[in-house]
Motif scaffolding. Structure first.
Motif, short mmCIF file in Angstrom:
data_model
loop_
_atom_site.label_atom_id
_atom_site.label_comp_id
_atom_site.label_asym_id
_atom_site.label_seq_id
_atom_site.Cartn_x
_atom_site.Cartn_y
_atom_site.Cartn_z
N LEU A 160 -24.76 -15.11 25.32
CA LEU A 160 -24.70 -16.45 25.90
C LEU A 160 -25.87 -17.30 25.41
O LEU A 160 -25.72 -18.50 25.13
N ASP A 161 -27.03 -16.69 25.28
CA ASP A 161 -28.20 -17.40 24.75
C ASP A 161 -27.94 -17.85 23.31
O ASP A 161 -28.33 -18.96 22.92
N ARG A 162 -27.29 -17.00 22.54
CA ARG A 162 -26.98 -17.35 21.15
C ARG A 162 -25.99 -18.51 21.09
O ARG A 162 -26.16 -19.45 20.28
N LEU A 163 -24.99 -18.51 21.95
CA LEU A 163 -24.04 -19.62 21.98
C LEU A 163 -24.74 -20.94 22.33
O LEU A 163 -24.43 -21.99 21.76
N ALA A 198 -4.49 -20.45 23.13
CA ALA A 198 -5.94 -20.35 23.21
C ALA A 198 -6.51 -20.30 21.80
O ALA A 198 -6.17 -19.42 21.01
N GLU A 199 -7.36 -21.30 21.48
CA GLU A 199 -8.12 -21.23 20.24
C GLU A 199 -9.24 -20.22 20.44
O GLU A 199 -10.06 -20.37 21.35
N THR A 200 -9.27 -19.21 19.60
CA THR A 200 -10.13 -18.04 19.86
C THR A 200 -10.89 -17.63 18.61
O THR A 200 -10.33 -17.59 17.51
N ALA A 201 -12.16 -17.32 18.80
CA ALA A 201 -12.98 -16.72 17.75
C ALA A 201 -13.76 -15.58 18.37
O ALA A 201 -14.14 -15.64 19.55
N SER A 202 -14.00 -14.54 17.59
CA SER A 202 -14.85 -13.47 18.10
C SER A 202 -16.28 -13.99 18.20
O SER A 202 -16.67 -14.92 17.48
N PHE A 203 -17.07 -13.39 19.09
CA PHE A 203 -18.47 -13.81 19.19
C PHE A 203 -19.18 -13.62 17.86
O PHE A 203 -19.98 -14.46 17.44
N GLU A 204 -18.89 -12.50 17.19
CA GLU A 204 -19.57 -12.21 15.93
C GLU A 204 -19.31 -13.30 14.90
O GLU A 204 -20.24 -13.79 14.23
N ASP A 205 -18.04 -13.71 14.78
CA ASP A 205 -17.70 -14.78 13.82
C ASP A 205 -18.34 -16.11 14.25
O ASP A 205 -18.87 -16.85 13.43
N TYR A 206 -18.26 -16.41 15.54
CA TYR A 206 -18.80 -17.67 16.05
C TYR A 206 -20.29 -17.76 15.79
O TYR A 206 -20.80 -18.81 15.39
N ALA A 232 -13.62 -21.33 7.91
CA ALA A 232 -13.50 -19.99 7.32
C ALA A 232 -12.20 -19.30 7.71
O ALA A 232 -11.98 -18.14 7.33
N GLY A 233 -11.35 -19.99 8.45
CA GLY A 233 -10.09 -19.40 8.88
C GLY A 233 -10.26 -18.33 9.95
O GLY A 233 -9.41 -17.44 10.11
N LYS A 234 -11.34 -18.42 10.71
CA LYS A 234 -11.62 -17.43 11.74
C LYS A 234 -11.32 -17.94 13.15
O LYS A 234 -11.58 -17.24 14.13
N LEU A 235 -10.80 -19.16 13.26
CA LEU A 235 -10.43 -19.70 14.56
C LEU A 235 -8.94 -19.49 14.74
O LEU A 235 -8.12 -20.15 14.11
N ARG A 236 -8.59 -18.55 15.59
CA ARG A 236 -7.19 -18.12 15.72
C ARG A 236 -6.47 -18.88 16.83
O ARG A 236 -7.08 -19.27 17.83
N ASP A 243 -15.01 -12.75 23.24
CA ASP A 243 -14.24 -13.84 22.64
C ASP A 243 -14.78 -15.19 23.12
O ASP A 243 -15.13 -15.37 24.28
N VAL A 244 -14.81 -16.14 22.19
CA VAL A 244 -15.14 -17.53 22.53
C VAL A 244 -13.82 -18.29 22.50
O VAL A 244 -13.13 -18.32 21.48
N MET A 245 -13.45 -18.92 23.62
CA MET A 245 -12.09 -19.42 23.77
C MET A 245 -12.06 -20.88 24.22
O MET A 245 -12.96 -21.36 24.93
N HIS A 246 -11.03 -21.57 23.75
CA HIS A 246 -10.75 -22.94 24.20
C HIS A 246 -9.26 -23.01 24.48
O HIS A 246 -8.44 -22.76 23.60
N PHE A 247 -8.90 -23.33 25.73
CA PHE A 247 -7.51 -23.25 26.15
C PHE A 247 -6.80 -24.59 26.03
O PHE A 247 -7.35 -25.64 26.34
N LYS A 248 -5.55 -24.52 25.58
CA LYS A 248 -4.66 -25.68 25.56
C LYS A 248 -3.62 -25.47 26.66
O LYS A 248 -2.96 -24.43 26.70
N THR A 249 -3.50 -26.45 27.55
CA THR A 249 -2.56 -26.29 28.66
C THR A 249 -1.69 -27.53 28.79
O THR A 249 -2.02 -28.61 28.30
N GLY A 250 -0.56 -27.35 29.46
CA GLY A 250 0.33 -28.47 29.74
C GLY A 250 -0.08 -29.16 31.04
O GLY A 250 -1.11 -28.86 31.64
N VAL A 251 0.75 -30.08 31.47
CA VAL A 251 0.49 -30.86 32.68
C VAL A 251 1.28 -30.27 33.82
O VAL A 251 2.47 -29.93 33.67
N SER A 252 0.63 -30.10 34.98
CA SER A 252 1.32 -29.55 36.15
C SER A 252 2.43 -30.48 36.59
O SER A 252 2.29 -31.71 36.62
N LYS A 253 3.58 -29.89 36.96
CA LYS A 253 4.69 -30.66 37.49
C LYS A 253 4.50 -30.86 38.99
O LYS A 253 4.25 -29.92 39.73
#
Length: 357
Positions: A51-54, A310-318, A330-334, A346-356
């Motif tokens: 977390l300190d490295r991030l 979820a846009e995902t990268a390993s901590f090592e790659d990040y 580098a093509g490491k963001l999956r 994992d370092v993650m960023h979520f894409k979500t829809g809108v609640s109905k």
């Protein structure tokens, strides 16, 4: 999800001293039984260098670590299940914790009296195990009349009674309920009894400073974590730089808190993933094996219900590639879907829809 650990132990094993040091709370630590009359509760950050490295990479406005809640519970004595000492008050206070952490005295300070008159780790462990077993037998004794009545007219209740009888037999042999090989379904059936011996157990060996790297024998099939409450108390008084120097002088790479949290995570099958951005870098606690929607749900239940990807990268790659942009280049963001099993770090960023509505 915050991890809650109930710290237990016989009087004068160093339990409250350790709690005070771990939480830096300055609680009531005294050389006599029952210094902790009410449970002290301290929420402390989980040490995680990742977390300190991030934070170095994204330079966020705030850093939010995962947390562990330590509950320092009044020392019990032999006979607590029958009301000796503080009796059932002790037992009530640990029912809601995720795990029980027993502090066992290994240190040899003659100025701190042992409640039994001598330092005997095996005997101490057996005393507390017996009290927890007896408490669970008391719980079952109270529950069985209702269960037996329900079992006469309900098949599920009859199955539950079978499981309870199996557990009761094991407890009468001095075994903890968690060691009886119950299936997940059987554990779910008796969950509402909140049996203390069903909880995962950690053991802290409160050792002298020169025993911190000693190889200790297993306790009830579990490898104890050697920690010196005295060393942890000293560390709590130092700033981070001085604490690092002190640990190095002792030949240690990390504090007792870090070792304890790592063992607790392992015992409970937990891991961390991260989110990182300008607003905050944050660690989130999830079960090992959790899929991406579950991980998103820890942030907000709507994220799980409306999960897209979820846009995902390993901590090592990040870390190596300097953040999200470097990973993308580098093509490491999956782009991971709902069946992705989240990996530790994992370092993650979520894409979500809108609640109905």
């Amino acid at each position: 999800m915050a991890l809650s650990i109930g710290i237990v132990g016989l009087p004068n094993v160093g339990k409250s001293t350790l709690f005070t040091a771990l939480t830096n709370k300055g609680g009531l630590a005294a050389n006599y039984p029952f210094a902790t009359i009410e449970p002290n509760v301290g929420v402390v950050p989980v040490p995680d260098k990742r977390l300190d490295r991030l934070a170095e990479i994204v330079n966020p406005s705030r850093i939010v670590p995962a947390t562990v809640e330590f509950v320092d519970i009044a020392g019990l004595v032999e006979g607590a299940s029958q009301g000796e000492g503080l009796g059932n008050q002790f037992l009530h206070n640990i029912r809601e914790t995720d795990a029980i952490c027993e502090v066992v005295r290994f240190f040899s300070d003659p100025d701190v009296v042992h409640v039994a008159g001598k330092v005997d780790p095996a005997s101490d462990v057996e005393t507390i195990k017996t009290e927890l077993v007896l408490a669970d037998l008391g719980t079952i004794e109270k529950a069985k009349p209702r269960l037996e009545k329900d079992a006469k007219r309900d098949k599920n209740a009859a199955h539950k009674l079978e499981v309870v009888n199996q557990v009761e037999a094991g407890l009468n042999e001095g075994k903890r309920a968690r060691t009886l090989g119950l299936t997940e379904e059987e554990q779910d059936l008796i969950y509402d009894l909140h049996l203390l011996t069903m909880k995962p157990m950690l053991y802290i060996a409160n050792v002298d400073e020169d025993q911190l790297d000693a190889e200790l024998a297993d306790i009830d099939g579990v490898k104890p974590v050697p920690i010196s409450a005295k060393v942890e108390a000293d560390l709590a008084e130092l700033d981070p730089g001085e604490a690092a120097e002190y640990l190095e002088a002792l030949g240690l790479e990390e504090s007792g808190l870090a070792r304890l949290v790592r063992e607790a995570y392992h015992l409970l099958g937990l891991q961390s993933y991260f989110t990182a951005g300008e607003l905050e870098a944050k660690a989130w606690t999830i079960p090992i094996g959790a899929k991406a929607p579950q991980a998103a749900g820890v942030i907000h239940s709507d994220f799980e219900k409306n999960f897209i990807k979820a846009e995902t990268a390993s901590f090592e790659d990040y870390s190596e590639l300097g953040g999200e942009a470097g990973c993308r280049a580098a093509g490491k963001l999956r782009q991971e879907g709902k069946d992705y099993v989240v990996q530790d770090g994992d370092v993650m960023h979520f894409k979500t829809g809108v609640s109905k509505k």
